[in-house]
Design an enzyme around this catalytic site. Structure first.
Site, short mmCIF file in Angstrom:
data_model
loop_
_atom_site.label_atom_id
_atom_site.label_comp_id
_atom_site.label_asym_id
_atom_site.label_seq_id
_atom_site.Cartn_x
_atom_site.Cartn_y
_atom_site.Cartn_z
N LYS A 144 -35.20 -53.58 -98.12
CA LYS A 144 -36.39 -52.73 -98.33
C LYS A 144 -37.05 -53.08 -99.67
CE LYS A 144 -34.17 -49.26 -95.50
NZ LYS A 144 -34.17 -47.92 -95.00
N HIS A 175 -39.92 -51.93 -87.92
CA HIS A 175 -39.01 -50.97 -88.56
C HIS A 175 -39.67 -49.60 -88.58
CE1 HIS A 175 -36.59 -48.93 -91.57
NE2 HIS A 175 -35.65 -49.83 -91.31
N GLY A 216 -31.04 -43.87 -93.70
CA GLY A 216 -31.07 -43.45 -95.10
C GLY A 216 -30.69 -42.00 -95.30
C1 PEP Z 1 -32.57 -49.46 -92.13
O1 PEP Z 1 -33.45 -49.15 -92.90
O2 PEP Z 1 -32.77 -50.35 -91.30
C2 PEP Z 1 -31.31 -48.75 -92.23
C3 PEP Z 1 -30.49 -48.80 -91.22
O3 PEP Z 1 -31.07 -48.04 -93.38
P1 PEP Z 1 -29.70 -47.29 -93.80
O4 PEP Z 1 -28.57 -48.20 -93.49
O5 PEP Z 1 -29.85 -47.04 -95.27
O6 PEP Z 1 -29.66 -46.03 -93.01
#
Ligand code: PEP
Length: 250
Positions: A11, A94, A172
């Site tokens: 990210k 995403h 997240g």
């Molecule tokens: C993502 O953003 O693709 C993701 C899975 O984030 P996290 O692992 O932090 O939940």
């Protein structure tokens, strides 16, 4: 037999020097680990990370791209630019792009076509919000996103597509889908892919799980029949945790 694939979505984290430091910690931890692995840092780090990855089997990818080859699209990157920067993978659709930047299924479809034509390996993200899950709309939402992404594409052109099931409520948040919830969604996706693309193509396509995957829950998730590795956000930002998750896919 499908090979698992684990990808890290960094990210908007890490400057170029921080990214190189993370790669230098990660490389020795993953040497000889035979799991297809990729990292997707911010575009400002691609050149430095590409150089830092020399001699490693870890692949490089980006988090987004534009479907046009070039033009007046301020702030965007084309598939050709991404390839020239040494990338093999691109994350498309995403949920953060859908939610904050208005990305639609039609855009994801155009991007997917462009990425495949360029020879990039796309990781296409789909997933429902909590409100959609609670309203019993998982199937409609997730299969709608897959159908939208595949619009106009022939089965033999999409064999290399990797899907990522990422329930938005698990991204997240620290709330992970249970292995049973994830497997149920993955199995539903695979039977829809079989209807759309034929049983053989669907059986060969990888479907990653993403959403608060951590070293302590990765193995159980990855051991499910239809889960072929993971797309990892927060836990990909530290070498030890990302390496542990990759090894859970062995
Ligand atoms: C993502 O953003 O693709 C993701 C899975 O984030 P996290 O692992 O932090 O939940």
């Amino acid at each position: 037999m499908r090979k698992a694939i684990v990808a890290g979505n960094w990210k908007m984290h890490k400057t170029a020097s921080e990214a190189v430091e993370l790669v230098s910690e990660l490389k020795p931890l993953l040497t000889g680990v035979e799991v297809e692995t990729a990292i997707c840092p911010p575009a400002t780090s691609l050149q430095a990370v590409h150089a830092a990855l020399a001699g490693s089997a870890i692949g490089l990818g980006v988090q987004n791209m534009h479907w046009e080859g070039e033009g007046a699209f301020t702030g965007e990157l084309s598939a050709g630019m991404i390839l020239a920067a040494g990338c093999s993978y691109v994350i498309l659709g995403h949920s953060e792009r859908r939610q904050y930047f208005g990305e639609t299924d039609e855009w994801v479809n155009r991007k997917l076509i462009s990425a495949l034509e360029a020879g990039l390996r796309p990781i296409v993200c789909v997933g429902e919000t909590l409100a959609e899950r609670e309203a019993g709309r998982i199937e409609e939402v997730v299969l709608g996103q897959i159908g939208g992404a595949l619009m106009g594409l022939e089965a033999d052109s999409v064999t290399d597509v990797v899907w990522a099931y990422e329930p938005v409520w698990a991204i997240g948040t620290g709330v992970t889908a249970t292995a049973a919830q994830a497997e149920e969604a993955h199995a539903m996706m695979r039977s829809f892919l079989a209807e759309q693309l034929g049983a053989e193509v669907a059986a060969g396509q990888r479907i990653q799980y993403g959403g608060s995957v951590k070293p302590d829950n990765a193995a159980e998730l990855f051991s499910q029949d239809n889960i072929d590795g993971g797309l990892i956000g927060g836990a990909a930002l530290a070498a030890e945790s990302f390496a542990a998750i990759v090894k859970a896919a062995l």
